[in-house]
Design an enzyme around this catalytic site. Structure first.
Site, PDB file in Angstrom:
ATOM      1  N   ILE A   1       3.330 -11.863   1.902  1.00 36.93           N
ATOM      2  CA  ILE A   1       4.192 -12.001   3.086  1.00 36.93           C
ATOM      3  C   ILE A   1       3.612 -11.349   4.332  1.00 36.93           C
ATOM      4  CG2 ILE A   1       6.350 -12.317   1.823  1.00 36.93           C
ATOM      5  CD1 ILE A   1       6.947  -9.397   2.097  1.00 36.93           C
TER       6      ILE A   1
ATOM      7  N   ASP B   1       2.568   5.656  14.386  1.00 32.72           N
ATOM      8  CA  ASP B   1       2.033   4.285  14.455  1.00 32.72           C
ATOM      9  C   ASP B   1       3.145   3.309  14.816  1.00 32.72           C
ATOM     10  OD1 ASP B   1       0.014   2.427  14.436  1.00 32.72           O
ATOM     11  OD2 ASP B   1       0.041   2.122  12.275  1.00 32.72           O
TER      12      ASP B   1
ATOM     13  N   VAL C   1       0.985  -6.821   1.965  1.00 32.15           N
ATOM     14  CA  VAL C   1       2.365  -6.705   1.501  1.00 32.15           C
ATOM     15  C   VAL C   1       2.753  -7.994   0.770  1.00 32.15           C
ATOM     16  CG1 VAL C   1       4.756  -6.286   2.142  1.00 32.15           C
ATOM     17  CG2 VAL C   1       2.921  -5.180   3.419  1.00 32.15           C
TER      18      VAL C   1
ATOM     19  N   GLY D   1      -4.185  -3.734   8.534  1.00 35.06           N
ATOM     20  CA  GLY D   1      -5.568  -3.326   8.561  1.00 35.06           C
ATOM     21  C   GLY D   1      -6.053  -2.747   7.246  1.00 35.06           C
TER      22      GLY D   1
END
Length: 631
Positions: A16, A133, A24, A20
């Site tokens: 899905i 992030d 997933v 980097g």
């Protein structure tokens, strides 16, 4: 990976997303029979200890966080050099996908999404977790408009050791803060900077700084002023631009110091209040890169510059401080001498002082009158939302009871009344989703009632009170009506045996049922023809209104007796007659091996089920020829 089962529990069903450092997958939890998301570290990083530690740190960092705007972590594991994290499966799109599809988001959407992201960061920061992030790729948006922040892969405890010891920085160049670019210490203000960049992208459809290399982008974050979002999107209000610019100040000390401070301004904008005053290289993946060290002149005023000042700078600083100290001391001594030289002479009238009266809770007009009575002047410096009635005094500066000279101005802050929010649309949501949406918008779930609905599936909300966009005080309850699905009315199946089809139809319609499939079976009784012999549901059975009942009717049928049965064995004749629905009977001692010599009746047609007598005789035995006497 598709079809692989991890930990004897998680069956990988589809890919899905990809980042980097990880991929997933959607996976079926075989124990709980639900879908989860499984993040798997890419094979090329599985032997890199630093990255592997960062990957496992994600689970440790967020496992104990529980917040509706943060993706839950369920499990973590390793097998056959496969390292994975099991987390909540969020059905929706990333904020990056939404921005690419829409170009620019509306101000209302931007404020709503930003506030939800801020709530997630508030929960993390309160647990001493810094995300580091924040970017649209790490923010999921469900169909209900619920934000889910994910990917705490490079998160750290705010009191943990910085990663600058390695001389590397980790993050996404388009979104990380100047201090991240330098590889310096980071705290919650770094997340605030990244959120400001995300907000900029939401309202403009683009990132503020772009270049062909991550290093160049990092330098722009450190050195170039943020372009005005209003120049690219005139619909952006001055207040929203101010929030974005304050969140993205180069120096952390000039930003919002806490995410709660930023949330306060976002909430004010959501309430309609005014605040004072090309991707050639994919740099949006989380990356590891060398810290950027610009020219010294750009570092001089950075509070995060950890280089020690030179000896010359130290001497200059000491001399400057000494000169300031001399000037201050001289001013104090001069003031004392002047005061003694101009002391009050005997009999001189002192300027009268008065105490500020108690005006808290009074209306502006009442407070103005009370101050005027003692020779003071009222000045309104602003308003704040509060539980006190609108236009009443909630702050006094200086405080009540303070002695001041007559004619002094007393500053007050007036109540703007309770914080007014706009009720969101929660129709079509489940009660669980509605509670989260309401919470994100400052409301609580009120009473829940249920009603039948022919159009809305069971469990979904079909109505709310107050209605969408109604202005209500913060914390107000929103009542909902939940669908129970179509109303089920039970009917009792009537006894239709012996009835005609027309009669059966009338009986069924009277109780809300209908005739389904109609079959026929043959009968030789003309009186029974057209009448029901069987029904699919027994009489007196309770079924849902509208159910169809199948019936079987008698149909009068005549049969022709075959003429070719004479001469066959009685057994063969019996079999053939039974197949035609007739009732064969052997008479006068006929047995199955006899040959048929007569049938009664002997020819048709006859009614279905009629009796047919079969008469047979033994097959004649041929006589052997007599022997001739020998001559």
């Amino acid at each position: 990976m598709i079809g692989k089962i991890l930990g004897n529990r998680y069956e990988i069903t589809e890919k899905i997303a990809q980042g980097g450092m990880s991929v997933v997958y959607k996976a079926l939890d075989l124990n709980l029979n639900r879908y989860d998301a499984v993040k798997v570290l890419k094979p090329e990083f599985s032997s890199n200890k630093d990255i592997l530690d960062k990957f496992k740190q994600e689970a440790n960092a967020v496992a104990f966080l529980s917040h509706p705007n943060i993706v839950n972590i369920y499990n973590v594991g390793s097998e056959d050099q496969i390292h994975y994290i099991v987390m909540e499966y969020v059905k929706g799109k990333t904020l990056k996908e939404v921005i690419k599809a829409q170009g620019k988001l509306s101000v209302e959407e931007t404020l709503n999404y930003s506030y939800q992201i801020a709530r997630a960061l508030e929960s993390a920061h309160n647990s001493n977790i810094i995300h580091r992030d924040i970017k649209p790729q790490n923010i999921m948006l469900t169909k209900d408009g619920l934000i889910k922040v994910t990917d705490f892969g490079i998160a750290k405890h705010s009191d943990s050791v910085t990663i600058t010891n390695s001389g590397k920085i980790i993050g996404s160049a388009h979104y990380f803060s100047p201090e991240q670019a330098r590889g310096n210490m980071t705290d919650g203000r770094s997340d605030i900077y990244s959120l400001g960049i995300v907000m900029y992208e939401m309202v403009t459809g683009r990132v503020p700084f772009d270049a062909e290399s991550p290093i160049t982008i990092a330098l722009k974050h450190m050195q170039e002023p943020l372009p005005s979002p209003r120049a690219l999107n005139p619909s952006v209000s001055a207040g929203l631009e101010k929030v974005i610019l304050k969140a993205t100040e180069k120096n952390p000390i000039d930003r919002y110091q806490r995410i709660e401070d930023m949330m306060m301004d976002l909430r004010a904008l959501m309430n309609g209040e005014r605040l004072e005053t090309n991707e050639n290289v994919n740099t949006d993946h989380t990356q590891v890169m060398n810290a950027v060290v610009p020219e010294r002149k750009t570092m001089r005023n950075d509070i995060y510059d950890d280089e020690k000042p030179s000896n010359n700078k130290k001497k200059t600083l000491i001399i400057g401080l000494a000169m300031i100290l001399v000037v201050v001391l001289g001013a104090l001594i001069g003031d004392a001498v002047f005061s003694r030289g101009n002391g009050n002479q005997p009999g001189e009238v002192l300027e009268e002082e008065v105490d500020i009266p108690e005006i808290m809770g009074l209306t502006k007009e009442e407070a103005e009158d009370a101050l005027e009575m003692v020779g003071l002047v009222l000045e309104v410096t602003g308003t704040e939302t509060s539980e006190q009635p609108e236009n009443t005094v909630i702050k006094v500066i200086p405080e009540e009871g303070t002695s001041v000279k007559k004619g002094v101005t007393v500053s007050v802050v007036l109540s703007a009344g309770e914080e007014k929010l706009y009720v969101p649309d929660i129709t079509g949501s489940t009660v669980e989703s509605a509670e989260i949406i309401l919470g994100n918008n400052g409301f609580i779930l009120g009473t829940t009632t249920e009603e039948f609905s022919e159009t809305v599936p069971a469990g979904e909300i079909i109505g709310q009170d107050p209605l969408v966009n109604t202005s209500m005080p913060k914390g107000s309850a929103v009542n909902v009506v939940v669908s129970k699905g179509p109303e089920i009315v039970l009917s009792v199946v009537p006894d239709m045996k012996g009835r005609t089809q027309r009669e059966a139809q009338a009986l069924l319609e009277a109780v809300g049922l209908t005739i389904g499939e109609v079959k026929t079976v043959p009968t030789g009784d003309e009186a029974q023809s057209g009448r029901i012999v069987e029904q699919s549901l027994p009489a007196a059975t309770e079924v849902k209104e509208g159910t169809k009942v199948n019936i079987t009717l008698y149909e009068y049928t005549e049969v022709n007796i075959p003429s070719n049965l004479i001469g066959k064995t009685a057994g063969e004749a019996v079999t053939a007659l039974k197949a035609l629905g007739l009732n064969p009977v052997l008479v006068d001692g006929t047995v199955n091996s006899d040959l048929v010599v007569e049938l009664s009746p002997g020819r048709g047609p006859v009614a279905y089920g009629s009796t047919v007598e079969v008469l047979g005789e033994p097959e004649p035995v041929e006589e052997e020829p007599a022997e001739t006497p020998a001559g």
